[in-house]
Design a protein around this motif. Structure first.
Motif, PDB file in Angstrom:
ATOM      1  N   PRO A 114      41.899  33.203  -3.293  1.00  0.00           N
ATOM      2  CA  PRO A 114      41.011  32.036  -3.158  1.00  0.00           C
ATOM      3  C   PRO A 114      41.672  30.699  -3.487  1.00  0.00           C
ATOM      4  O   PRO A 114      41.100  29.652  -3.187  1.00  0.00           O
ATOM      5  CB  PRO A 114      39.869  32.345  -4.126  1.00  0.00           C
ATOM      6  N   ALA A 115      42.863  30.714  -4.040  1.00  0.00           N
ATOM      7  CA  ALA A 115      43.547  29.457  -4.358  1.00  0.00           C
ATOM      8  C   ALA A 115      43.795  28.607  -3.109  1.00  0.00           C
ATOM      9  O   ALA A 115      43.900  27.378  -3.193  1.00  0.00           O
ATOM     10  CB  ALA A 115      44.873  29.748  -5.052  1.00  0.00           C
ATOM     11  N   HIS A 116      43.857  29.235  -1.943  1.00  0.00           N
ATOM     12  CA  HIS A 116      44.102  28.507  -0.694  1.00  0.00           C
ATOM     13  C   HIS A 116      42.861  27.769  -0.188  1.00  0.00           C
ATOM     14  O   HIS A 116      42.975  26.896   0.679  1.00  0.00           O
ATOM     15  CB  HIS A 116      44.581  29.477   0.390  1.00  0.00           C
ATOM     16  N   LEU A 117      41.690  28.103  -0.717  1.00  0.00           N
ATOM     17  CA  LEU A 117      40.445  27.495  -0.234  1.00  0.00           C
ATOM     18  C   LEU A 117      40.432  25.977  -0.379  1.00  0.00           C
ATOM     19  O   LEU A 117      40.006  25.274   0.539  1.00  0.00           O
ATOM     20  CB  LEU A 117      39.241  28.087  -0.975  1.00  0.00           C
ATOM     21  N   GLU A 118      40.907  25.461  -1.492  1.00  0.00           N
ATOM     22  CA  GLU A 118      40.874  24.010  -1.713  1.00  0.00           C
ATOM     23  C   GLU A 118      41.739  23.268  -0.703  1.00  0.00           C
ATOM     24  O   GLU A 118      41.360  22.202  -0.223  1.00  0.00           O
ATOM     25  CB  GLU A 118      41.273  23.667  -3.146  1.00  0.00           C
ATOM     26  N   THR A 119      42.897  23.832  -0.380  1.00  0.00           N
ATOM     27  CA  THR A 119      43.768  23.203   0.615  1.00  0.00           C
ATOM     28  C   THR A 119      43.069  23.140   1.961  1.00  0.00           C
ATOM     29  O   THR A 119      43.086  22.103   2.640  1.00  0.00           O
ATOM     30  CB  THR A 119      45.090  23.987   0.750  1.00  0.00           C
ATOM     31  N   LEU A 120      42.439  24.241   2.362  1.00  0.00           N
ATOM     32  CA  LEU A 120      41.747  24.271   3.654  1.00  0.00           C
ATOM     33  C   LEU A 120      40.551  23.329   3.667  1.00  0.00           C
ATOM     34  O   LEU A 120      40.315  22.628   4.653  1.00  0.00           O
ATOM     35  CB  LEU A 120      41.318  25.698   3.991  1.00  0.00           C
ATOM     36  N   LYS A 121      39.817  23.273   2.559  1.00  0.00           N
ATOM     37  CA  LYS A 121      38.677  22.356   2.466  1.00  0.00           C
ATOM     38  C   LYS A 121      39.138  20.908   2.541  1.00  0.00           C
ATOM     39  O   LYS A 121      38.474  20.063   3.140  1.00  0.00           O
ATOM     40  CB  LYS A 121      37.901  22.595   1.179  1.00  0.00           C
ATOM     41  N   SER A 122      40.315  20.602   1.957  1.00  0.00           N
ATOM     42  CA  SER A 122      40.831  19.234   1.995  1.00  0.00           C
ATOM     43  C   SER A 122      41.203  18.818   3.417  1.00  0.00           C
ATOM     44  O   SER A 122      41.240  17.628   3.726  1.00  0.00           O
ATOM     45  CB  SER A 122      42.036  19.080   1.063  1.00  0.00           C
TER      46      SER A 122
END
Length: 80
Positions: A37-45
């Protein structure tokens, strides 16, 4: 070109994307957002709110996009 598919468990569009790329012989790296889930913030950005998210060089998109997969298939065939 490096291709990454960000996917989730039980995602119909994710499975359709992977299957279409497999049929075209396109190599890709798979990152499961449920497991990482650490990749979620990058994708949301980047403005993404649905899976799959496909990163293909400078191009990226979300959802099942047969047109984009077709174009990647043509590039893979040209590069042999």
């Amino acid at each position: 070109m490096r291709i990454i598919i960000y996917t989730k468990n039980n995602c119909v569009q994710c499975n359709a994307t992977k299957n279409a790329m497999d049929k075209k012989g396109i190599d890709y790296q798979l990152i499961n957002l449920d497991s990482e889930p650490a990749h979620l913030e990058t994708l949301k950005s980047l403005g993404y709110r649905q899976a799959p998210v496909v990163m293909a060089g400078q191009d990226h998109w979300s959802g099942f996009r047969p047109d984009k997969i077709q174009a990647l298939g043509h590039l893979a065939a040209i590069r042999g």
